[in-house]
Design a protein around this motif. Structure first.
Motif, PDB file in Angstrom:
ATOM      1  N   ASP A   1      58.290  46.369  75.372  1.00 23.59           N
ATOM      2  CA  ASP A   1      59.085  46.655  74.160  1.00 23.59           C
ATOM      3  C   ASP A   1      59.542  45.370  73.482  1.00 23.59           C
ATOM      4  O   ASP A   1      60.690  45.258  73.013  1.00 23.59           O
ATOM      5  CB  ASP A   1      60.281  47.538  74.482  1.00 23.59           C
ATOM      6  CG  ASP A   1      59.868  48.943  74.909  1.00 23.59           C
ATOM      7  OD1 ASP A   1      58.826  49.428  74.414  1.00 23.59           O
ATOM      8  OD2 ASP A   1      60.568  49.533  75.748  1.00 23.59           O
ATOM      9  N   ASP A   2      58.659  44.389  73.437  1.00 26.21           N
ATOM     10  CA  ASP A   2      58.909  43.097  72.777  1.00 26.21           C
ATOM     11  C   ASP A   2      59.994  42.270  73.447  1.00 26.21           C
ATOM     12  O   ASP A   2      60.547  41.341  72.840  1.00 26.21           O
ATOM     13  CB  ASP A   2      59.266  43.288  71.291  1.00 26.21           C
ATOM     14  CG  ASP A   2      58.086  43.776  70.472  1.00 26.21           C
ATOM     15  OD1 ASP A   2      56.932  43.591  70.930  1.00 26.21           O
ATOM     16  OD2 ASP A   2      58.316  44.323  69.387  1.00 26.21           O
ATOM     17  N   VAL A   3      60.291  42.557  74.695  1.00 32.72           N
ATOM     18  CA  VAL A   3      61.212  41.688  75.440  1.00 32.72           C
ATOM     19  C   VAL A   3      60.551  40.343  75.707  1.00 32.72           C
ATOM     20  O   VAL A   3      61.167  39.280  75.578  1.00 32.72           O
ATOM     21  CB  VAL A   3      61.639  42.358  76.763  1.00 32.72           C
ATOM     22  CG1 VAL A   3      62.421  41.365  77.635  1.00 32.72           C
ATOM     23  CG2 VAL A   3      62.484  43.588  76.473  1.00 32.72           C
ATOM     24  N   LEU A   4      59.270  40.357  76.054  1.00 29.95           N
ATOM     25  CA  LEU A   4      58.511  39.137  76.284  1.00 29.95           C
ATOM     26  C   LEU A   4      57.342  39.116  75.304  1.00 29.95           C
ATOM     27  O   LEU A   4      56.558  40.076  75.243  1.00 29.95           O
ATOM     28  CB  LEU A   4      57.988  39.083  77.723  1.00 29.95           C
ATOM     29  CG  LEU A   4      57.184  37.836  78.109  1.00 29.95           C
ATOM     30  CD1 LEU A   4      58.069  36.592  78.070  1.00 29.95           C
ATOM     31  CD2 LEU A   4      56.567  38.011  79.494  1.00 29.95           C
ATOM     32  N   VAL A   5      57.218  38.010  74.539  1.00 26.30           N
ATOM     33  CA  VAL A   5      56.169  37.917  73.510  1.00 26.30           C
ATOM     34  C   VAL A   5      55.434  36.589  73.673  1.00 26.30           C
ATOM     35  O   VAL A   5      55.862  35.555  73.135  1.00 26.30           O
ATOM     36  CB  VAL A   5      56.763  38.018  72.089  1.00 26.30           C
ATOM     37  CG1 VAL A   5      55.641  38.010  71.049  1.00 26.30           C
ATOM     38  CG2 VAL A   5      57.612  39.267  71.950  1.00 26.30           C
ATOM     39  N   PRO A   6      54.346  36.555  74.429  1.00 28.02           N
ATOM     40  CA  PRO A   6      53.531  35.333  74.507  1.00 28.02           C
ATOM     41  C   PRO A   6      52.709  35.161  73.232  1.00 28.02           C
ATOM     42  O   PRO A   6      52.391  36.134  72.535  1.00 28.02           O
ATOM     43  CB  PRO A   6      52.632  35.579  75.723  1.00 28.02           C
ATOM     44  CG  PRO A   6      52.545  37.056  75.829  1.00 28.02           C
ATOM     45  CD  PRO A   6      53.845  37.612  75.322  1.00 28.02           C
ATOM     46  N   PHE A   7      52.363  33.904  72.916  1.00 31.76           N
ATOM     47  CA  PHE A   7      51.584  33.638  71.707  1.00 31.76           C
ATOM     48  C   PHE A   7      50.684  32.424  71.907  1.00 31.76           C
ATOM     49  O   PHE A   7      50.938  31.573  72.763  1.00 31.76           O
ATOM     50  CB  PHE A   7      52.499  33.420  70.495  1.00 31.76           C
ATOM     51  CG  PHE A   7      53.379  32.200  70.594  1.00 31.76           C
ATOM     52  CD1 PHE A   7      52.928  30.952  70.198  1.00 31.76           C
ATOM     53  CD2 PHE A   7      54.676  32.316  71.076  1.00 31.76           C
ATOM     54  CE1 PHE A   7      53.733  29.827  70.286  1.00 31.76           C
ATOM     55  CE2 PHE A   7      55.499  31.202  71.166  1.00 31.76           C
ATOM     56  CZ  PHE A   7      55.023  29.951  70.772  1.00 31.76           C
ATOM     57  N   VAL A   8      49.637  32.357  71.099  1.00 28.80           N
ATOM     58  CA  VAL A   8      48.792  31.167  70.984  1.00 28.80           C
ATOM     59  C   VAL A   8      48.724  30.814  69.502  1.00 28.80           C
ATOM     60  O   VAL A   8      48.857  31.693  68.630  1.00 28.80           O
ATOM     61  CB  VAL A   8      47.373  31.395  71.554  1.00 28.80           C
ATOM     62  CG1 VAL A   8      47.418  31.579  73.051  1.00 28.80           C
ATOM     63  CG2 VAL A   8      46.691  32.579  70.877  1.00 28.80           C
ATOM     64  N   GLU A   9      48.534  29.523  69.207  1.00 27.89           N
ATOM     65  CA  GLU A   9      48.502  29.122  67.807  1.00 27.89           C
ATOM     66  C   GLU A   9      47.660  27.867  67.613  1.00 27.89           C
ATOM     67  O   GLU A   9      47.425  27.094  68.552  1.00 27.89           O
ATOM     68  CB  GLU A   9      49.915  28.870  67.277  1.00 27.89           C
ATOM     69  CG  GLU A   9      50.639  27.712  67.930  1.00 27.89           C
ATOM     70  CD  GLU A   9      52.054  27.526  67.398  1.00 27.89           C
ATOM     71  OE1 GLU A   9      52.488  28.339  66.553  1.00 27.89           O
ATOM     72  OE2 GLU A   9      52.727  26.588  67.824  1.00 27.89           O
ATOM     73  N   ALA A  10      47.201  27.702  66.380  1.00 28.93           N
ATOM     74  CA  ALA A  10      46.482  26.498  65.970  1.00 28.93           C
ATOM     75  C   ALA A  10      47.103  26.003  64.675  1.00 28.93           C
ATOM     76  O   ALA A  10      47.423  26.796  63.782  1.00 28.93           O
ATOM     77  CB  ALA A  10      44.996  26.800  65.766  1.00 28.93           C
ATOM     78  N   THR A  11      47.297  24.680  64.566  1.00 32.08           N
ATOM     79  CA  THR A  11      47.900  24.083  63.378  1.00 32.08           C
ATOM     80  C   THR A  11      47.003  22.973  62.851  1.00 32.08           C
ATOM     81  O   THR A  11      46.565  22.109  63.616  1.00 32.08           O
ATOM     82  CB  THR A  11      49.292  23.506  63.696  1.00 32.08           C
ATOM     83  OG1 THR A  11      50.147  24.555  64.136  1.00 32.08           O
ATOM     84  CG2 THR A  11      49.900  22.843  62.467  1.00 32.08           C
ATOM     85  N   LEU A  12      46.742  22.995  61.560  1.00 30.85           N
ATOM     86  CA  LEU A  12      46.024  21.923  60.873  1.00 30.85           C
ATOM     87  C   LEU A  12      47.041  21.099  60.092  1.00 30.85           C
ATOM     88  O   LEU A  12      47.798  21.648  59.282  1.00 30.85           O
ATOM     89  CB  LEU A  12      44.973  22.501  59.928  1.00 30.85           C
ATOM     90  CG  LEU A  12      44.262  21.495  59.014  1.00 30.85           C
ATOM     91  CD1 LEU A  12      43.440  20.502  59.840  1.00 30.85           C
ATOM     92  CD2 LEU A  12      43.382  22.214  58.003  1.00 30.85           C
ATOM     93  N   ALA A  13      47.088  19.803  60.371  1.00 30.58           N
ATOM     94  CA  ALA A  13      48.016  18.894  59.688  1.00 30.58           C
ATOM     95  C   ALA A  13      47.225  17.862  58.892  1.00 30.58           C
ATOM     96  O   ALA A  13      46.241  17.299  59.392  1.00 30.58           O
ATOM     97  CB  ALA A  13      48.912  18.193  60.705  1.00 30.58           C
TER      98      ALA A  13
END
Length: 250
Positions: A199-211
């Motif tokens: 129920d969204d207590v734990l929310v893992p994520f992955v991400e990529a950023t272009l700078a």
């Protein structure tokens, strides 16, 4: 963020001794290890259901450790290097003040942010001019010395339990500060995929950023060491934990 940079120091980078005639100074290697850490304070005040005011303040700590070697790799002692210093710099950077406009339609969220950063961070005189004069100087500075317009956006779509988002922010500097420094335009775009668990207590994520950063200028000219234009890709991940009602840790 740990970072290591190495380059060969040679004329004219070695300063006035390059103009002293023959023999010319022998080039040698500069190796600079840095660890840069930032502690960021973000705050947002909701004014209406679709408008808020955001601010960001940051404390940056930069630890710098230079070493030297001959071209063949033999360690070299440079006790009074004018370019690099064994130091730890602690600075407040330029703070932001932004207006944030948001809209929600079903599972789709869109955000527009516009505002300014303000010249609070420490600035330095032209390091390249001082280097040519054989004077000690500092390349690391904490601010631009100018008021910089900021434009950002965010888009997110939720297909429970997955959230897919795309965001970006740009800093568009348009003039020189009183030291002759014109900061580069800086552009960042990020893509994140998050999955809500329990129920969204734990929310893992992955991400990529272009700078991407455009050229920086000193008195209208590119610095002595050449172009500073650069593009970088960062890959990362993490998690958000909602440990009590509306409180969470990222």
């Amino acid at each position: 963020m740990p970072m290591t940079v190495s380059h060969v120091a040679e004329c004219p980078d070695l300063g006035p001794e390059c103009l002293a005639g023959e023999p010319a100074p022998v080039p040698y290697n500069h190796h600079v290890d840095q660890i840069i850490a930032e502690t960021v304070f973000d705050a947002s005040l909701g004014i209406t259901p679709f408008f808020a005011i955001d601010t960001r303040w940051s404390l940056r700590v930069a630890d710098v450790n230079p070493t030297y070697s001959e071209l063949d790799g033999t360690p070299k002692q440079v006790p009074d290097d004018i370019h690099h210093h064994d130091e730890t710099l602690v600075d407040v950077t330029d703070p932001w003040l932004l207006g944030r406009f948001a809209a929600v339609q079903g599972n789709f969220v869109s955000v527009l942010r516009v505002g300014l950063s303000f010249p609070v961070g420490r600035t330095e005189p032209d390091p390249y001019a001082l280097g040519q004069q054989g004077k000690t100087h500092e390349h690391l500075q904490a601010g631009s010395g100018t008021v910089v317009p900021i434009v950002g956006f965010g888009l997110a779509y939720r297909i429970a339990p997955v959230m897919i988002s795309l965001g970006g922010i740009g800093f568009f500097n348009g003039y020189e500060n009183d030291e002759g420094f014109r900061a580069p335009t800086r552009l960042y775009a990020s893509h994140r995929v998050a999955v809500g668990l329990f129920d969204d207590v734990l929310v893992p994520f992955v991400e990529a950023t272009l700078a991407h950063e455009t050229e920086e200028y000193w008195s209208g000219e590119v610095g002595l060491e050449g172009s500073n234009v650069r593009s970088e890709v960062y890959l990362g991940g993490g998690a958000s934990w909602r440990f009590y009602e509306s409180w969470s840790i990222d």
